[in-house]
Design a protein around this motif. Structure first.
Motif, PDB file in Angstrom:
ATOM      1  N   ALA A   1       0.826  -1.207   0.000  1.00  0.00           N
ATOM      2  CA  ALA A   1       0.000   0.000   0.000  1.00  0.00           C
ATOM      3  C   ALA A   1       0.861   1.259   0.000  1.00  0.00           C
ATOM      4  O   ALA A   1       0.525   2.259  -0.642  1.00  0.00           O
ATOM      5  CB  ALA A   1      -0.924  -0.011   1.218  1.00  0.00           C
ATOM      6  N   LEU A   2       1.990   1.206   0.710  1.00  0.00           N
ATOM      7  CA  LEU A   2       2.886   2.360   0.777  1.00  0.00           C
ATOM      8  C   LEU A   2       3.468   2.651  -0.609  1.00  0.00           C
ATOM      9  O   LEU A   2       3.468   3.799  -1.079  1.00  0.00           O
ATOM     10  CB  LEU A   2       4.007   2.085   1.781  1.00  0.00           C
ATOM     11  N   GLU A   3       3.953   1.603  -1.258  1.00  0.00           N
ATOM     12  CA  GLU A   3       4.513   1.809  -2.603  1.00  0.00           C
ATOM     13  C   GLU A   3       3.432   2.343  -3.545  1.00  0.00           C
ATOM     14  O   GLU A   3       3.670   3.274  -4.322  1.00  0.00           O
ATOM     15  CB  GLU A   3       5.108   0.504  -3.151  1.00  0.00           C
ATOM     16  N   GLY A   4       2.230   1.777  -3.436  1.00  0.00           N
ATOM     17  CA  GLY A   4       1.123   2.236  -4.277  1.00  0.00           C
ATOM     18  C   GLY A   4       0.809   3.704  -4.043  1.00  0.00           C
ATOM     19  O   GLY A   4       0.608   4.473  -4.987  1.00  0.00           O
ATOM     20  N   ALA A   5       0.794   4.115  -2.760  1.00  0.00           N
ATOM     21  CA  ALA A   5       0.441   5.496  -2.424  1.00  0.00           C
ATOM     22  C   ALA A   5       1.497   6.469  -2.937  1.00  0.00           C
ATOM     23  O   ALA A   5       1.173   7.536  -3.468  1.00  0.00           O
ATOM     24  CB  ALA A   5       0.283   5.639  -0.910  1.00  0.00           C
ATOM     25  N   VAL A   6       2.777   6.106  -2.779  1.00  0.00           N
ATOM     26  CA  VAL A   6       3.853   7.003  -3.228  1.00  0.00           C
ATOM     27  C   VAL A   6       3.805   7.138  -4.754  1.00  0.00           C
ATOM     28  O   VAL A   6       3.936   8.236  -5.304  1.00  0.00           O
ATOM     29  CB  VAL A   6       5.230   6.486  -2.751  1.00  0.00           C
ATOM     30  N   ARG A   7       3.605   6.022  -5.438  1.00  0.00           N
ATOM     31  CA  ARG A   7       3.540   6.073  -6.908  1.00  0.00           C
ATOM     32  C   ARG A   7       2.306   6.829  -7.379  1.00  0.00           C
ATOM     33  O   ARG A   7       2.377   7.623  -8.322  1.00  0.00           O
ATOM     34  CB  ARG A   7       3.578   4.661  -7.479  1.00  0.00           C
TER      35      ARG A   7
ATOM     36  N   ALA B   1      -0.255   9.597   4.706  1.00  0.00           N
ATOM     37  CA  ALA B   1       0.739  10.671   4.750  1.00  0.00           C
ATOM     38  C   ALA B   1       1.734  10.530   3.607  1.00  0.00           C
ATOM     39  O   ALA B   1       2.142  11.533   2.992  1.00  0.00           O
ATOM     40  CB  ALA B   1       1.472  10.655   6.091  1.00  0.00           C
ATOM     41  N   ALA B   2       2.130   9.296   3.290  1.00  0.00           N
ATOM     42  CA  ALA B   2       3.118   9.074   2.235  1.00  0.00           C
ATOM     43  C   ALA B   2       2.568   9.477   0.873  1.00  0.00           C
ATOM     44  O   ALA B   2       3.291  10.040   0.043  1.00  0.00           O
ATOM     45  CB  ALA B   2       3.556   7.611   2.227  1.00  0.00           C
ATOM     46  N   GLY B   3       1.278   9.207   0.649  1.00  0.00           N
ATOM     47  CA  GLY B   3       0.659   9.619  -0.618  1.00  0.00           C
ATOM     48  C   GLY B   3       0.668  11.131  -0.766  1.00  0.00           C
ATOM     49  O   GLY B   3       1.045  11.675  -1.819  1.00  0.00           O
ATOM     50  N   GLU B   4       0.283  11.818   0.303  1.00  0.00           N
ATOM     51  CA  GLU B   4       0.263  13.288   0.271  1.00  0.00           C
ATOM     52  C   GLU B   4       1.678  13.853   0.134  1.00  0.00           C
ATOM     53  O   GLU B   4       1.908  14.808  -0.615  1.00  0.00           O
ATOM     54  CB  GLU B   4      -0.359  13.837   1.568  1.00  0.00           C
ATOM     55  N   ALA B   5       2.616  13.251   0.877  1.00  0.00           N
ATOM     56  CA  ALA B   5       3.997  13.735   0.827  1.00  0.00           C
ATOM     57  C   ALA B   5       4.568  13.563  -0.577  1.00  0.00           C
ATOM     58  O   ALA B   5       5.237  14.460  -1.102  1.00  0.00           O
ATOM     59  CB  ALA B   5       4.856  12.971   1.844  1.00  0.00           C
TER      60      ALA B   5
END
Ligand SMILES: *Cc1c(COP(=O)(O)O)cnc(C)c1O
Length: 462
Positions: A359-365, A449-453
């Motif tokens: 999910a983290l990788e997905g959000a950052v991408r 937060a990671a997606g927004e960042a």
């Protein structure tokens, strides 16, 4: 006696205002601390070099100034101003149950009430040695020291002592503490014959350290005492062993009569219920432990087969010692953690981390940055690169990790996360540490937060 010493000017005069000098307000277990982050840090820089007692804590590679921690609670840390952060550092892996876990607090308090150091054997070190040996097949004895640095340094001395050879092979990007002979290639990009990775390390100290690339089985000759490796590399961000790499090291060491040393200071009792040796089925001759086995207190340990460990003083000729080794507070904390974390807890954590990483990788991408979040057991890597938001190939060695870090995207991403209350390590070569206190709800906070960042950083990069 005291008067005489005071008269020499070596000691402060009786009644000197030490309370004023130390502030008095912070200590004695009271919390929260008062003051501001900038005041504490500015003050720290006056009497502590760079304001930190370990350079990884400085924000040098990401810019800015570290906050000063007032206290921690489970997956959270609070700075002295009372601001809360989701902590994905967990003391660089030393904390597994979360901060101030009641079982650890109670064990340490009870141990402290019985006395904190004796210079004599205590039951705690026996129990912790038994707990480690019971979980790690092939590890029949351990000796405790006070840090991972000492563990790796002592394991090397033992390997050299029993083989009668001098040379040590290590891998570029692996970290084994800050002893002179092991600083080579620990992040300085030194290749082949080791050159000092730090000022103050004389060439002679690293002349017998050979630095080779990770994930390639080196050729060994009969001068090699041992090969030391992080079986899952977690100090150049996360770099997993390629299939066959560890097996190849085992065969090469056997053929050359060299010892294989697994530095499991991070992976031991954190990557899973036991070690990377158990997870991969490759058994080294010696192990180094630290971090989790001390439950957040200073500790290290090294261990192996009984006949190898018998070469240590007092039974053997290899000298090794420590005033605070096997310290009762540290062993009590370590025992509390190993007693509390069940195999089912580790499995559940590994599942949470696997979901989190995806999910983290997905959000950052989705936010527009390229990313890779590889996973090994309960450990996750965190690679971020420039737009577009494609998947990065997880690196196989330090060169690959450096190439991604060189994009310079990590520092602004780090700060964008920190502004949103999520703390990852202030450097691109660390891993993400989740613990038993990190539930899905907390990890969802980090994902959002990671997606927004990522979106903020991608916008700034145009
Ligand atoms: C942290 C670490 C060390 C050094 O341990 P200290 O307690 O910081 O001295 C050694 N090896 C590895 C793999 C580590 O991660």
């Amino acid at each position: 006696m005291a008067d005489a010493a005071a008269g020499t000017g070596l000691l402060p005069a009786a009644g000197a205002a030490t309370g004023a000098a130390t502030g008095g307000a912070y200590g004695g277990g009271e919390r929260p601390a008062s003051g501001t982050n900038s005041a504490w840090f500015e003050r720290a820089t006056r009497t502590i070099p760079g304001g930190v007692d370990s350079p990884v804590r400085s924000f040098q590679s990401v810019g800015g100034m570290p906050f000063t921690v007032g206290h921690g609670e489970g997956p959270w840390v609070f700075d002295v101003e009372g601001r809360r952060y989701l902590d994905l550092v967990q003391s660089y892996g030393a904390v597994l149950l979360g901060h101030a876990h009641p079982v650890v607090v109670e064990a340490v308090c009870r141990a402290a009430s019985l006395g904190s150091s004796f210079g004599m054997p205590t039951p705690g070190e026996v129990l912790l040695a038994e707990a480690i040996c019971a979980r790690v097949p092939g590890c029949e004895q351990v000796r405790f020291v006070s840090s991972g640095t000492e563990a790796a340094m002592s394991a090397l001395r033992l390997a050299r002592g029993v083989t009668g050879r001098s040379r040590v092979v290590k891998f570029d990007g692996c970290y084994h503490g800050h002893s002179d002979g092991l600083l080579a290639g620990g992040g300085s990009g030194v290749a082949t014959l080791g050159l000092p990775g730090s000022a103050g390390v004389p060439p002679g100290a690293v002349a017998d350290t050979l630095v080779v690339p990770y994930n390639v089985v080196p050729e060994l000759d009969e001068q090699v005492a041992c090969v030391i490796v992080e079986p899952v590399a977690a100090n150049m961000n996360l770099v997993a062993p390629r299939p066959g790499f560890l097996e190849g090291l085992r065969r090469a060491c056997d053929a050359a009569g060299a010892l294989l040393v697994f530095d499991e200071v991070i992976t031991g009792f954190r990557i899973g219920a036991a070690t990377a040796s158990v997870l991969t089925g490759v058994t080294p001759d010696l192990w180094c432990f630290g971090k989790v086995v001390g439950g957040g207190l200073p500790i290290g340990a090294f261990g192996g087969r009984r006949e190898l460990m018998a070469a240590l003083a007092p039974s053997g000729p290899v000298y090794q010692a420590g005033t605070l080794s096997g310290n009762p507070l540290a062993t009590a904390a370590g025992l509390a953690v190993l007693g509390e974390a069940t195999p089912a807890d580790y499995d559940a954590l590994a599942s949470r981390v696997a979901r989190f990483a995806g999910a983290l990788e997905g959000a950052v991408r989705a936010g527009g940055l390229s990313a890779a979040v590889p996973v090994a057991g309960t450990l996750a890597g965190l690679y971020v690169g420039p737009p577009p938001g494609v998947a990065l190939e997880p690196p196989l060695d330090f060169g690959g990790a450096r190439a991604i870090a060189a994009s310079g995207v990590y520092p602004p991403f780090f700060h964008a996360l920190l502004r949103r209350g999520v703390m990852v390590a202030p450097g691109a070569y660390e891993v993400v540490f989740c613990g038993l206190a990190h539930g899905d709800a907390e990890l969802d906070v980090a994902i959002e937060a990671a997606g927004e960042a990522a979106a903020e950083v991608a916008r700034a990069l145009g």
